[in-house]
Design an enzyme around this catalytic site. Sequence first.
Site, PDB file in Angstrom:
ATOM      1  N   GLY A   1      47.692  35.246  35.902  1.00 47.16           N
ATOM      2  CA  GLY A   1      46.814  35.096  34.746  1.00 47.16           C
ATOM      3  C   GLY A   1      47.197  36.014  33.606  1.00 47.16           C
ATOM      4  O   GLY A   1      46.551  36.055  32.568  1.00 47.16           O
ATOM      5  N   THR A   2      48.296  36.739  33.797  1.00 51.54           N
ATOM      6  CA  THR A   2      48.663  37.790  32.849  1.00 51.54           C
ATOM      7  C   THR A   2      49.564  37.300  31.727  1.00 51.54           C
ATOM      8  O   THR A   2      49.630  37.925  30.683  1.00 51.54           O
ATOM      9  CB  THR A   2      49.418  38.897  33.605  1.00 51.54           C
ATOM     10  OG1 THR A   2      50.451  38.259  34.374  1.00 51.54           O
ATOM     11  CG2 THR A   2      48.506  39.628  34.548  1.00 51.54           C
TER      12      THR A   2
ATOM     13  N   GLU B   1      46.970  47.410  34.174  1.00 53.57           N
ATOM     14  CA  GLU B   1      45.982  48.323  34.745  1.00 53.57           C
ATOM     15  C   GLU B   1      45.464  49.371  33.786  1.00 53.57           C
ATOM     16  O   GLU B   1      44.310  49.784  33.877  1.00 53.57           O
ATOM     17  CB  GLU B   1      46.574  48.964  36.005  1.00 53.57           C
ATOM     18  CG  GLU B   1      46.787  47.847  37.001  1.00 53.57           C
ATOM     19  CD  GLU B   1      47.551  48.186  38.246  1.00 53.57           C
ATOM     20  OE1 GLU B   1      46.914  48.671  39.170  1.00 53.57           O
ATOM     21  OE2 GLU B   1      48.753  47.922  38.298  1.00 53.57           O
TER      22      GLU B   1
ATOM     23  N   LEU C   1      55.434  43.069  24.659  1.00 48.82           N
ATOM     24  CA  LEU C   1      56.258  41.876  24.884  1.00 48.82           C
ATOM     25  C   LEU C   1      55.681  40.644  24.223  1.00 48.82           C
ATOM     26  O   LEU C   1      56.415  39.756  23.779  1.00 48.82           O
ATOM     27  CB  LEU C   1      56.415  41.632  26.384  1.00 48.82           C
ATOM     28  CG  LEU C   1      57.246  42.682  27.130  1.00 48.82           C
ATOM     29  CD1 LEU C   1      57.097  42.509  28.625  1.00 48.82           C
ATOM     30  CD2 LEU C   1      58.713  42.581  26.719  1.00 48.82           C
TER      31      LEU C   1
ATOM     32  N   ALA D   1      55.923  42.841  34.503  1.00 46.88           N
ATOM     33  CA  ALA D   1      56.489  42.582  33.177  1.00 46.88           C
ATOM     34  C   ALA D   1      57.805  43.323  32.998  1.00 46.88           C
ATOM     35  O   ALA D   1      58.823  42.716  32.632  1.00 46.88           O
ATOM     36  CB  ALA D   1      55.491  42.983  32.099  1.00 46.88           C
TER      37      ALA D   1
ATOM     38  N   GLN E   1      45.297  41.345  28.070  1.00 44.06           N
ATOM     39  CA  GLN E   1      45.306  42.221  29.241  1.00 44.06           C
ATOM     40  C   GLN E   1      44.420  43.442  29.021  1.00 44.06           C
ATOM     41  O   GLN E   1      43.676  43.845  29.899  1.00 44.06           O
ATOM     42  CB  GLN E   1      46.738  42.675  29.539  1.00 44.06           C
ATOM     43  CG  GLN E   1      47.549  41.632  30.270  1.00 44.06           C
ATOM     44  CD  GLN E   1      47.010  41.418  31.667  1.00 44.06           C
ATOM     45  OE1 GLN E   1      47.082  42.290  32.517  1.00 44.06           O
ATOM     46  NE2 GLN E   1      46.425  40.268  31.898  1.00 44.06           N
TER      47      GLN E   1
ATOM     48  N   LYS F   1      49.815  38.775  21.955  1.00 48.82           N
ATOM     49  CA  LYS F   1      48.584  38.056  22.298  1.00 48.82           C
ATOM     50  C   LYS F   1      48.193  38.267  23.769  1.00 48.82           C
ATOM     51  O   LYS F   1      47.065  38.633  24.078  1.00 48.82           O
ATOM     52  CB  LYS F   1      48.802  36.564  22.036  1.00 48.82           C
ATOM     53  CG  LYS F   1      47.554  35.735  22.015  1.00 48.82           C
ATOM     54  CD  LYS F   1      47.920  34.310  21.571  1.00 48.82           C
ATOM     55  CE  LYS F   1      46.689  33.528  21.199  1.00 48.82           C
ATOM     56  NZ  LYS F   1      47.063  32.234  20.616  1.00 48.82           N
ATOM     57  N   THR F   2      49.152  38.050  24.666  1.00 45.35           N
ATOM     58  CA  THR F   2      48.824  38.220  26.087  1.00 45.35           C
ATOM     59  C   THR F   2      48.592  39.701  26.402  1.00 45.35           C
ATOM     60  O   THR F   2      47.763  40.031  27.248  1.00 45.35           O
ATOM     61  CB  THR F   2      49.934  37.648  26.996  1.00 45.35           C
ATOM     62  OG1 THR F   2      51.178  38.232  26.644  1.00 45.35           O
ATOM     63  CG2 THR F   2      50.033  36.143  26.852  1.00 45.35           C
TER      64      THR F   2
END
Lengths: 782, 328
Positions: A466-467, A749, A674, A509, A682, A677-678
Amino acid sequence: MIGDVIGKPLDRKDGILKVTGRAKYAAEFTPKDVVYAFPVRARVASGTISSIDTTAAKASPGVIQILTHENAPRLTPYDQQAMARGGGGMLGETQVLPLQQDKVFYFGQYVAVVIADTFENARAGANLVKVAYADSKLAIDLDTEMPNAQAPAQGQTNEGKASPVIASSEIRVDNVYRTPTENHHPMEPHATVAVWDSPEKLTIYDSTQGVKNCQGSTAYLFGLKPENVHVISPFVGGGFGCKGGQWPHIAVAVMSAKAVGRPVKLNITRQMMVTNVGRRPETIQHIALGADKSGKMTALLHHTDTYKSVSDFFERAGVPSTTLYGAPIREITYKVAKLNVGAPTFMRAPGETPGSFALESAMDELAFALNMDPIALRVLNHTSTDPLQNKPFSLDNLLDCYRIGAEKFGWSKRNAKPAARREGRYLYGIGMATATYPANRSRASARIQVKQDGTAEIWCASQDIGTGTYTIIAQTAADVLGIPMERIKVNIGDSLLPQGPGSGGSQTAVSVTSAVLATAQELKKQLAGMAVNDPGSRLHGHGPENIDAADSRLYLRDEGSIHDTYTDILKRANLPNIEMCLTVQPFQSAQPQESNPQAKQQQQSQQNQAKQPAAGGAGAPCEMQRSDPEADANRQKYSFHSFGAQFAEVRVDADTGMPRVTRFLSVMDIGRVLNEKTARSQIIGGVVYGLGQVLMEETAYDKRWANPVSRTLADYHVPVNLDVPEIDVYFIGKPDPHISPIGARGIGEIGITGVAGAVANAIFNATGKRVRDLPITPDKLL
Amino acid sequence: MRPFHYTRATDQPAAISAASAAGSKYLAGGTNLVDLMKEDVERPSTLVDITRLTLKDIHPTTNGVSIGALAHNTETANHPLIRQNYPLLTQAILAGATAQLRNMATNGGNLNQRTRCPYFYEVGMPCNKRDPGSGCGAIGGINRMHAIFGWSDKCIAVHPSDMCVALAVLDAQVKVAGPQGERTIAFTDYHRLPGDTPEKDNNLAPGELVTSIEIPKNNFAANSYYLKVRDRSSYAFALVSVAAALEMNGKRIKQARIAMGGVAHKPWRALEAEKVLIGKDATEANFRAAADAEMANAKPHDYNKFKVELGRRAIVRALSRAANGGAA
């Protein structure tokens, strides 16, 4: 080296599949002739099974078979070394394998499984299985059990050193902070569909944070070759750590399928998510800080009492105290009791999440005792050197995080006096805390194929929980190869593909994109070589180092009109495609958490996973990239951590005590971003998870029977939309040159760390009440 | 969930006849019953689907309004007759559950929903309500969400509804039809205290069906308020809730109605508090005196002692807002 595709706030590659319901999750795979397994859970927490009566259940409609410890297929007994040798991951429960013996160690433990033609019939049958127990003594109350607790063999730091220094310091704060047991509760419950393709070959559709780990563990338990266990997990509806280990339902599904000779689907219920797939354990943390009158810290003591169960995992809540603040003496210790609760496991920022609540609350208390601004105190005690490893941090912009956060949040308007800002019935306050999480990186392989039609395909046994993993993999390849995002197909979530690490410890990542980057660069070099050596190419005779890529073609950097397409290059060479698979092993030396046996085991497992055959594309073996002496030197020279600053504004209803977070700002120093948006998502997700932790989440256990009374999402509250304010996220964005060529660090995290501290500190500022036990529910603010 | 028979009733007599058989239960929105069946707490042999019955109407009556038992919570809350004349009911309904659940849940079902006590839900635990004679797990257990009024040594569960707390204030009547014909039950007599028979949530006889809820006209619309205190901002059961309705004569309180949720086995009419207020001025001091009078009788348990002080504050706050026409 890095172009402008990496970093862009691009939409998720899998976004449309997800919002249209076409993304297929584990429980949605329904092989032909599938039947359903529903576990029977123990209704005692400590005891021995004296009898199991399956008569009524067997007669229930649709029931095919019932497995108990008496008739279930045998599993290979657990042996950490042996399992790691086969590339096995991490069993959630190492000291008890499912349906292998008659002992019950926790409420909800699987004691039988009913297999039937439908899910409903299996569940109905499970309700009819009658189990009788001889009860044993129960350990459930952490305070009661602490006198029997043990200090762990590893990880005790400077025991007994801090107290005398603190006692003689001019300013002291000394308090106990408590955090409850919490459950992960990702939206998608675990599910396993097991299909025996032959007596030696197995396919599993599983919701997992590690397809390779699941493959290795399952192969080990059932005595199969790892390459004969095909784990498929294209989409995962959140994991947060509880899909990192392999929990007993996986083995139960596989043994059920073996027993009935048909594919078996086992869907975990929300109630089982409370008892059978891990938890963050309760902590009782003693923190004492000493400082001189100027605020300079003299010593830091962080002792954690916590529990473990049927594995060796326990919560290392002291970890933020190994990294933050320049106190010259720091004592970080643990004592671990054993309780009759299911095994604790990793939960989003394990250690840091409860630990930073305690440490950052204590820092706020120290600032208050000093009559000093909490940010000024942190700035004064800031360290750019890892205080225990005595190495500089690879990248440290924490002071910028404080400064930028303070500016953007309006920190200067804060009234240092508690309970000073009242608007009507509401008390307002603001607070802040430091965020920190290690920057981990591990071995990964990537196979990339550039095809004659100008598209590319990538294979890696990673997974997207989901990341945004699909997206950043494509983005990295697009950046190097100059192939548009929509022309890149990413294959992950499949254990037969080239090795990728488990998605835990914020390492996916950086590890996976490093492999993709290296492979893509090598491929581009090869394509450029083909072009410059080919008299038929307009690039013939030019230096490969002067060649860039865009729109599925190569061109001369200084003269863009001189170009050659991938299609033409491959056509002239008579190749349908060109493919490469590289393994990138970042460090020869050990991982940072080398004292952590789990981390060690992971490393061994990964090395062995990388030796397995790697499918995808033409399936050639993955070459090891040349060793990277610079990365190794960096690992010796630097300590790798991400940092950030969290700012919260809260409003507390003066009559009812109901707290509400009204503003939140997160400033993050996580290396290169990276995908803007994502990455933002997170951090927002981490903050929301932290709001749950600080304000509402608790798995409460009855002290007599050790049953969780927070049984479902009706009792276990997570934030609803109304609990979540606008969350501003700001990235420092400077690459970390020492962690990887891209310079990115993990981000899954760190977003939660510091959130509870910032909110608790804001609540103190609003009300004058210092709540040291989570969650901070209205009753604690009356 | 155990296998069961399903039958769809086409008219009321057929429904009542089918549901009068032992082991039968009415099925309307199913938002609670189906959960309980999945948990193996409810084990009906037959479900009588009543959703096709014509009990969905909300209409004015000579003396107020009639709300059909099968009207959904959402339409009830948003019906102009309710919004204008009984805003307290609108507030209470909208404070409960979620939009999705309110769209499914019916008014009759809201009355008949069962406690969310985790010991009731967990079939491995003792519970006199689920399994009479097995004991009460919540007594001596984690009872943070439990009753402080009217409980017995057999059961300390609370009724979970918000809507019902408002109905207790609004002097509603419940119309029921059963094998013996029709009757009307005063809302405050509809639900029961646990006593020695906690398995009985209410006073419905076997086979009886709620057909409508009648609410008389009142003069509370201008001065009513529903306050719900909970662990998160929505989709959480009340720690304590208070429905307060005042009929004012200038600054003086002519009539007062107060009920509490989250504190008892039924919506708890705060009669002691009401008594204190009649004929008094609407002042914070009087509100406090009223709250003190009510909460003096509270008997909390190990984990819910906070409800006494919280209840006191919630009564004062709800009354203040009611007196201010709902504003803070």
